[in-house]
Design a protein around this motif. Structure first.
Motif, PDB file in Angstrom:
ATOM      1  N   ILE A 158       0.847  -1.184   0.000  1.00 23.92           N
ATOM      2  CA  ILE A 158       0.000   0.000   0.000  1.00 23.92           C
ATOM      3  C   ILE A 158       0.884   1.237   0.000  1.00 23.92           C
ATOM      4  CG2 ILE A 158      -1.673   1.309   1.367  1.00 23.92           C
ATOM      5  CD1 ILE A 158      -2.756  -1.327   2.352  1.00 23.92           C
ATOM      6  N   ILE A 159       0.482   2.219  -0.786  1.00 21.13           N
ATOM      7  CA  ILE A 159       1.122   3.527  -0.787  1.00 21.13           C
ATOM      8  C   ILE A 159       0.153   4.481  -0.111  1.00 21.13           C
ATOM      9  CG2 ILE A 159       1.954   5.427  -2.216  1.00 21.13           C
ATOM     10  CD1 ILE A 159       2.644   3.327  -4.350  1.00 21.13           C
ATOM     11  N   VAL A 160       0.624   5.191   0.896  1.00 21.81           N
ATOM     12  CA  VAL A 160      -0.200   6.185   1.576  1.00 21.81           C
ATOM     13  C   VAL A 160       0.142   7.538   0.995  1.00 21.81           C
ATOM     14  CG1 VAL A 160      -0.745   7.290   3.766  1.00 21.81           C
ATOM     15  CG2 VAL A 160      -0.339   4.842   3.688  1.00 21.81           C
ATOM     16  N   ARG A 161      -0.879   8.218   0.507  1.00 26.02           N
ATOM     17  CA  ARG A 161      -0.689   9.528  -0.115  1.00 26.02           C
ATOM     18  C   ARG A 161      -1.360  10.595   0.741  1.00 26.02           C
ATOM     19  NH1 ARG A 161      -1.832   9.127  -5.924  1.00 26.02           N
ATOM     20  NH2 ARG A 161       0.337   8.454  -5.893  1.00 26.02           N
ATOM     21  N   VAL A 162      -0.599  11.629   1.101  1.00 25.73           N
ATOM     22  CA  VAL A 162      -1.160  12.775   1.807  1.00 25.73           C
ATOM     23  C   VAL A 162      -1.833  13.652   0.763  1.00 25.73           C
ATOM     24  CG1 VAL A 162      -0.659  14.801   3.222  1.00 25.73           C
ATOM     25  CG2 VAL A 162       0.640  12.693   3.563  1.00 25.73           C
ATOM     26  N   CYS A 163      -3.152  13.794   0.866  1.00 30.36           N
ATOM     27  CA  CYS A 163      -3.900  14.595  -0.104  1.00 30.36           C
ATOM     28  C   CYS A 163      -4.021  16.045   0.345  1.00 30.36           C
ATOM     29  CB  CYS A 163      -5.283  14.008  -0.309  1.00 30.36           C
ATOM     30  SG  CYS A 163      -5.248  12.348  -0.996  1.00 30.36           S
ATOM     31  N   GLN A 164      -4.319  16.245   1.625  1.00 35.05           N
ATOM     32  CA  GLN A 164      -4.458  17.584   2.171  1.00 35.05           C
ATOM     33  C   GLN A 164      -3.850  17.613   3.560  1.00 35.05           C
ATOM     34  OE1 GLN A 164      -8.675  18.073   2.349  1.00 35.05           O
ATOM     35  NE2 GLN A 164      -8.862  18.699   0.221  1.00 35.05           N
ATOM     36  N   ALA A 165      -3.234  18.717   3.888  1.00 37.88           N
ATOM     37  CA  ALA A 165      -2.748  18.944   5.245  1.00 37.88           C
ATOM     38  C   ALA A 165      -2.949  20.416   5.550  1.00 37.88           C
ATOM     39  CB  ALA A 165      -1.276  18.575   5.372  1.00 37.88           C
ATOM     40  N   MET A 166      -3.566  20.685   6.692  1.00 42.18           N
ATOM     41  CA  MET A 166      -3.833  22.072   7.042  1.00 42.18           C
ATOM     42  C   MET A 166      -3.695  22.271   8.550  1.00 42.18           C
ATOM     43  SD  MET A 166      -7.169  24.327   6.272  1.00 42.18           S
ATOM     44  CE  MET A 166      -7.881  25.018   7.735  1.00 42.18           C
ATOM     45  N   ILE A 167      -2.985  23.302   8.915  1.00 45.57           N
ATOM     46  CA  ILE A 167      -2.891  23.747  10.301  1.00 45.57           C
ATOM     47  C   ILE A 167      -3.619  25.087  10.351  1.00 45.57           C
ATOM     48  CG2 ILE A 167      -1.359  24.436  12.180  1.00 45.57           C
ATOM     49  CD1 ILE A 167      -1.120  21.486  11.462  1.00 45.57           C
ATOM     50  N   LEU A 168      -4.535  25.218  11.289  1.00 44.39           N
ATOM     51  CA  LEU A 168      -5.301  26.458  11.402  1.00 44.39           C
ATOM     52  C   LEU A 168      -4.387  27.609  11.812  1.00 44.39           C
ATOM     53  CD1 LEU A 168      -8.464  24.977  13.113  1.00 44.39           C
ATOM     54  CD2 LEU A 168      -8.169  25.595  10.721  1.00 44.39           C
ATOM     55  N   PRO A 169      -4.684  28.832  11.336  1.00 42.84           N
ATOM     56  CA  PRO A 169      -3.781  29.977  11.541  1.00 42.84           C
ATOM     57  C   PRO A 169      -3.338  30.243  12.975  1.00 42.84           C
ATOM     58  CG  PRO A 169      -5.426  30.543   9.919  1.00 42.84           C
ATOM     59  CD  PRO A 169      -5.805  29.184  10.455  1.00 42.84           C
ATOM     60  N   PRO A 170      -4.195  30.113  13.995  1.00 46.98           N
ATOM     61  CA  PRO A 170      -3.683  30.399  15.348  1.00 46.98           C
ATOM     62  C   PRO A 170      -2.588  29.438  15.812  1.00 46.98           C
ATOM     63  CG  PRO A 170      -6.084  30.338  15.357  1.00 46.98           C
ATOM     64  CD  PRO A 170      -5.634  29.866  14.017  1.00 46.98           C
ATOM     65  N   TYR A 171      -2.458  28.289  15.130  1.00 47.36           N
ATOM     66  CA  TYR A 171      -1.517  27.267  15.570  1.00 47.36           C
ATOM     67  C   TYR A 171      -0.300  27.139  14.640  1.00 47.36           C
ATOM     68  CZ  TYR A 171      -5.581  26.205  18.339  1.00 47.36           C
ATOM     69  OH  TYR A 171      -6.641  26.309  19.183  1.00 47.36           O
ATOM     70  N   HIS A 172      -0.165  28.062  13.693  1.00 48.34           N
ATOM     71  CA  HIS A 172       1.007  28.043  12.816  1.00 48.34           C
ATOM     72  C   HIS A 172       2.273  28.228  13.635  1.00 48.34           C
ATOM     73  CE1 HIS A 172      -1.101  29.215   8.773  1.00 48.34           C
ATOM     74  NE2 HIS A 172      -1.599  28.125   9.324  1.00 48.34           N
ATOM     75  N   ARG A 173       3.376  27.650  13.152  1.00 50.59           N
ATOM     76  CA  ARG A 173       4.705  27.773  13.751  1.00 50.59           C
ATOM     77  C   ARG A 173       4.765  27.203  15.164  1.00 50.59           C
ATOM     78  NH1 ARG A 173       7.891  28.442   9.885  1.00 50.59           N
ATOM     79  NH2 ARG A 173       9.466  29.551  11.029  1.00 50.59           N
ATOM     80  N   GLY A 174       3.864  26.266  15.464  1.00 45.81           N
ATOM     81  CA  GLY A 174       3.856  25.657  16.786  1.00 45.81           C
ATOM     82  C   GLY A 174       4.332  24.220  16.786  1.00 45.81           C
ATOM     83  N   GLY A 175       4.787  23.720  15.634  1.00 46.96           N
ATOM     84  CA  GLY A 175       5.280  22.350  15.550  1.00 46.96           C
ATOM     85  C   GLY A 175       4.201  21.309  15.292  1.00 46.96           C
ATOM     86  N   HIS A 176       2.971  21.753  15.029  1.00 50.44           N
ATOM     87  CA  HIS A 176       1.874  20.806  14.828  1.00 50.44           C
ATOM     88  C   HIS A 176       2.005  20.038  13.512  1.00 50.44           C
ATOM     89  CE1 HIS A 176      -0.122  22.298  18.359  1.00 50.44           C
ATOM     90  NE2 HIS A 176      -0.003  23.535  17.906  1.00 50.44           N
ATOM     91  N   GLY A 177       2.459  20.686  12.456  1.00 49.63           N
ATOM     92  CA  GLY A 177       2.665  19.997  11.175  1.00 49.63           C
ATOM     93  C   GLY A 177       3.723  18.922  11.289  1.00 49.63           C
ATOM     94  N   SER A 178       4.780  19.238  11.987  1.00 50.71           N
ATOM     95  CA  SER A 178       5.840  18.264  12.210  1.00 50.71           C
ATOM     96  C   SER A 178       5.317  17.078  13.018  1.00 50.71           C
ATOM     97  CB  SER A 178       7.001  18.944  12.943  1.00 50.71           C
ATOM     98  OG  SER A 178       8.003  18.029  13.253  1.00 50.71           O
ATOM     99  N   MET A 179       4.527  17.353  14.044  1.00 47.47           N
ATOM    100  CA  MET A 179       3.963  16.258  14.850  1.00 47.47           C
ATOM    101  C   MET A 179       3.037  15.384  14.011  1.00 47.47           C
ATOM    102  SD  MET A 179       3.311  17.743  18.695  1.00 47.47           S
ATOM    103  CE  MET A 179       1.991  18.822  18.195  1.00 47.47           C
TER     104      MET A 179
END
Length: 113
Positions: A36-57
């Protein structure tokens, strides 16, 4: 989810910090074995939480999920007898490419140590 602590020890609140949508693609002709290949289709962090490391987590969690299914029959997958062979991103934005490179580097450093 992002945890908010209102100061009381009896309750804690969670708020949505972002989300990621995934597509599991069966790859029957992949060499040396199908999977199986897992494809990330969408990823979004809401503006108040930008630059908080949530995307990395989120990316670290995705890689941990993919690694945990290797060699195990996971009931979370539609094709539970196959392993996740690859995680890729569908048409990434430049900022997401930088985030993915950073997470890949962190995983590489952790692997070497």
């Amino acid at each position: 989810y992002h945890g908010d602590d209102d100061g009381s020890r009896s309750s804690s609140r969670l708020s949505l910090a972002g989300y990621m949508t995934l597509l599991h693609v069966h790859s029957p002709f992949r060499k040396p074995f199908p999977g199986i290949i897992v494809r990330v289709c969408q990823a979004m962090i809401l503006p108040p939480y930008h630059r908080g490391g949530h995307g990395s987590m989120m990316l670290h969690s995705l890689h941990a999920y993919a690694q945990s299914t290797c060699g195990a029959n996971s009931t979370a997958l539609p094709m539970s007898t196959l392993e996740i062979l690859e995680v890729n991103v569908e048409d990434p934005a430049p900022a997401f490419v930088a985030l993915r490179d950073s997470v890949d580097y962190q995983r590489f450093v952790a692997l070497c140590s």
